[in-house]
Motif scaffolding. Sequence first.
Motif, PDB file in Angstrom:
ATOM      1  N   VAL A  57     -19.158  18.224  25.702  1.00 24.60           N
ATOM      2  CA  VAL A  57     -19.393  16.767  25.760  1.00 24.60           C
ATOM      3  C   VAL A  57     -19.350  16.442  24.304  1.00 24.60           C
ATOM      4  CG1 VAL A  57     -21.081  15.278  26.411  1.00 24.60           C
ATOM      5  CG2 VAL A  57     -20.263  16.605  27.999  1.00 24.60           C
ATOM      6  N   PRO A  58     -20.240  17.022  23.336  1.00 20.23           N
ATOM      7  CA  PRO A  58     -20.112  16.323  21.991  1.00 20.23           C
ATOM      8  C   PRO A  58     -18.720  16.425  21.265  1.00 20.23           C
ATOM      9  CG  PRO A  58     -22.139  17.641  22.465  1.00 20.23           C
ATOM     10  CD  PRO A  58     -21.254  17.751  23.553  1.00 20.23           C
ATOM     11  N   ALA A  59     -18.148  17.534  21.625  1.00 17.81           N
ATOM     12  CA  ALA A  59     -16.738  17.691  20.977  1.00 17.81           C
ATOM     13  C   ALA A  59     -15.667  16.585  21.379  1.00 17.81           C
ATOM     14  CB  ALA A  59     -16.323  19.263  21.323  1.00 17.81           C
ATOM     15  N   LEU A  60     -16.022  16.281  22.832  1.00 14.84           N
ATOM     16  CA  LEU A  60     -15.021  15.380  23.497  1.00 14.84           C
ATOM     17  C   LEU A  60     -15.283  13.844  22.751  1.00 14.84           C
ATOM     18  CD1 LEU A  60     -14.620  16.522  27.192  1.00 14.84           C
ATOM     19  CD2 LEU A  60     -13.217  16.626  25.523  1.00 14.84           C
ATOM     20  N   ILE A  61     -16.662  13.628  22.740  1.00 14.17           N
ATOM     21  CA  ILE A  61     -17.031  12.576  22.196  1.00 14.17           C
ATOM     22  C   ILE A  61     -16.726  12.180  20.691  1.00 14.17           C
ATOM     23  CG2 ILE A  61     -19.072  10.847  21.777  1.00 14.17           C
ATOM     24  CD1 ILE A  61     -20.509  12.206  24.365  1.00 14.17           C
ATOM     25  N   GLY A  62     -16.939  13.387  20.030  1.00 12.41           N
ATOM     26  CA  GLY A  62     -16.450  13.422  18.666  1.00 12.41           C
ATOM     27  C   GLY A  62     -14.971  13.406  18.397  1.00 12.41           C
ATOM     28  N   TRP A 101     -16.172  10.172  14.898  1.00 10.93           N
ATOM     29  CA  TRP A 101     -16.843  10.447  13.473  1.00 10.93           C
ATOM     30  C   TRP A 101     -18.221   9.986  13.394  1.00 10.93           C
ATOM     31  CZ3 TRP A 101     -18.554   7.499   9.558  1.00 10.93           C
ATOM     32  CH2 TRP A 101     -18.210   6.020   9.765  1.00 10.93           C
ATOM     33  N   ILE A 102     -18.533   8.967  13.895  1.00  8.94           N
ATOM     34  CA  ILE A 102     -19.870   8.020  13.857  1.00  8.94           C
ATOM     35  C   ILE A 102     -20.900   9.018  14.973  1.00  8.94           C
ATOM     36  CG2 ILE A 102     -21.220   6.152  14.602  1.00  8.94           C
ATOM     37  CD1 ILE A 102     -18.493   4.427  13.868  1.00  8.94           C
ATOM     38  N   PHE A 103     -20.303   9.355  16.114  1.00  5.78           N
ATOM     39  CA  PHE A 103     -21.192  10.195  16.877  1.00  5.78           C
ATOM     40  C   PHE A 103     -21.434  11.545  16.332  1.00  5.78           C
ATOM     41  CE2 PHE A 103     -21.250  13.711  19.943  1.00  5.78           C
ATOM     42  CZ  PHE A 103     -22.232  13.222  20.636  1.00  5.78           C
ATOM     43  N   THR A 104     -20.394  12.128  15.574  1.00  3.93           N
ATOM     44  CA  THR A 104     -20.916  13.510  15.161  1.00  3.93           C
ATOM     45  C   THR A 104     -21.668  13.330  13.976  1.00  3.93           C
ATOM     46  OG1 THR A 104     -18.330  14.121  15.612  1.00  3.93           O
ATOM     47  CG2 THR A 104     -19.539  15.284  13.971  1.00  3.93           C
ATOM     48  N   LEU A 105     -21.740  12.205  13.021  1.00  2.00           N
ATOM     49  CA  LEU A 105     -22.426  12.057  11.955  1.00  2.00           C
ATOM     50  C   LEU A 105     -23.922  11.706  12.435  1.00  2.00           C
ATOM     51  CD1 LEU A 105     -22.914  11.619   8.868  1.00  2.00           C
ATOM     52  CD2 LEU A 105     -22.452   9.279   9.124  1.00  2.00           C
ATOM     53  N   VAL A 106     -24.256  10.871  13.358  1.00  2.00           N
ATOM     54  CA  VAL A 106     -25.353  10.726  14.023  1.00  2.00           C
ATOM     55  C   VAL A 106     -26.044  11.874  14.802  1.00  2.00           C
ATOM     56  CG1 VAL A 106     -26.713   9.259  15.934  1.00  2.00           C
ATOM     57  CG2 VAL A 106     -24.892   8.250  14.527  1.00  2.00           C
TER      58      VAL A 106
END
Length: 167
Positions: A125-130, A137-142
Amino acid sequence: MNQPTSNPYAATARNLDIGNSGEQELADRIPRLVAVIIDGLPFAVLGIIAAIVAPSLTTEGGSQGSIALVAILGLAMVAFGIYQLVLISRYAQTFGKRIMKVRVVRSDGIEQCGLGRYFWLRAVVPALIGGIPFVGWIFTLVDILMIFGENRRCLHDMIADTKVVKA
């Protein structure tokens, strides 16, 4: 009438030896970072070697040795990935987490994080959102920066309802 104190036909209780949430100490940030680096290192090394060898595959069809090396590297990556999944399933730890003596548990601290929760909610899920263009990239940074919060839980921990504790 005399009642038995325990049911001899009941399922056995599985002791995960995790303790209750009050006894578990959250993992420090540095061991978590080092565990992620250790987990990514084999894939990085194998990927670099494959990138060095890959151009020789396009010239004149590539040599048999180059083709065999790339196939072996691919199999090694798959084998390491399967090994990681086995470790996660059995111990709620990746190879890096085992070395750094940390593991993933549910946020209530009572049960170990299962393979499905770990794989789908903590990784996929985080990889798909990222991967969403322009905002991923904002999601990944947060996600990464949230480890500096008081409870040391990243965004992927909150999505999966997990926390990382000392093993």
